[in-house]
Design a protein around this motif. Sequence first.
Motif, mmCIF file in Angstrom:
data_model
loop_
_atom_site.group_PDB
_atom_site.id
_atom_site.type_symbol
_atom_site.label_atom_id
_atom_site.label_comp_id
_atom_site.label_asym_id
_atom_site.label_seq_id
_atom_site.Cartn_x
_atom_site.Cartn_y
_atom_site.Cartn_z
ATOM 1 N N ASP A 233 41.220 43.138 43.401
ATOM 2 C CA ASP A 233 39.934 42.485 43.585
ATOM 3 C C ASP A 233 40.193 41.172 44.320
ATOM 4 O O ASP A 233 40.657 40.195 43.723
ATOM 5 N N GLN B 185 38.127 39.045 45.598
ATOM 6 C CA GLN B 185 37.231 37.946 45.235
ATOM 7 C C GLN B 185 37.759 37.176 44.027
ATOM 8 O O GLN B 185 37.791 35.950 44.035
ATOM 9 N N TYR B 186 38.168 37.888 42.992
ATOM 10 C CA TYR B 186 38.624 37.234 41.761
ATOM 11 C C TYR B 186 40.149 37.101 41.680
ATOM 12 O O TYR B 186 40.679 36.576 40.713
#
Length: 116
Positions: free
Chosen positions: A45, A47-48
Amino acid sequence: MKKAEIKLEIELDDNNVPDTINWSSTDGESSDLLPAKAMYLALWDAQYKNSLRIDLWTKDMPYDEMKRFFYETLQTLGDSFIRSAGGDPMAEKVIADLRDYCAHFADKMEVLEKQN
């Protein structure tokens, strides 16, 4: 642009424990679902900045096969890391350590057949 699709079909019992795992890929020779006893799927992921994973195994997956599955997964993670490292010498050294651990794991868990 070419696209490919991987399909997973998991049949669960009343307690949500996998009874069957079947998969197919549009890049495969056949679109038929193929059986598997265990799977490990990891995604990054961005984004995170963390990994997402799904690890499943059927209730009839033999323990000796699970040990082999873990061993082979560790080995192939090392292969993937080396391919992604672009020749980084430190990556080569760290993966050598991982290979040593894999050999230790295989020995302690009696994963590989003894050589004469």
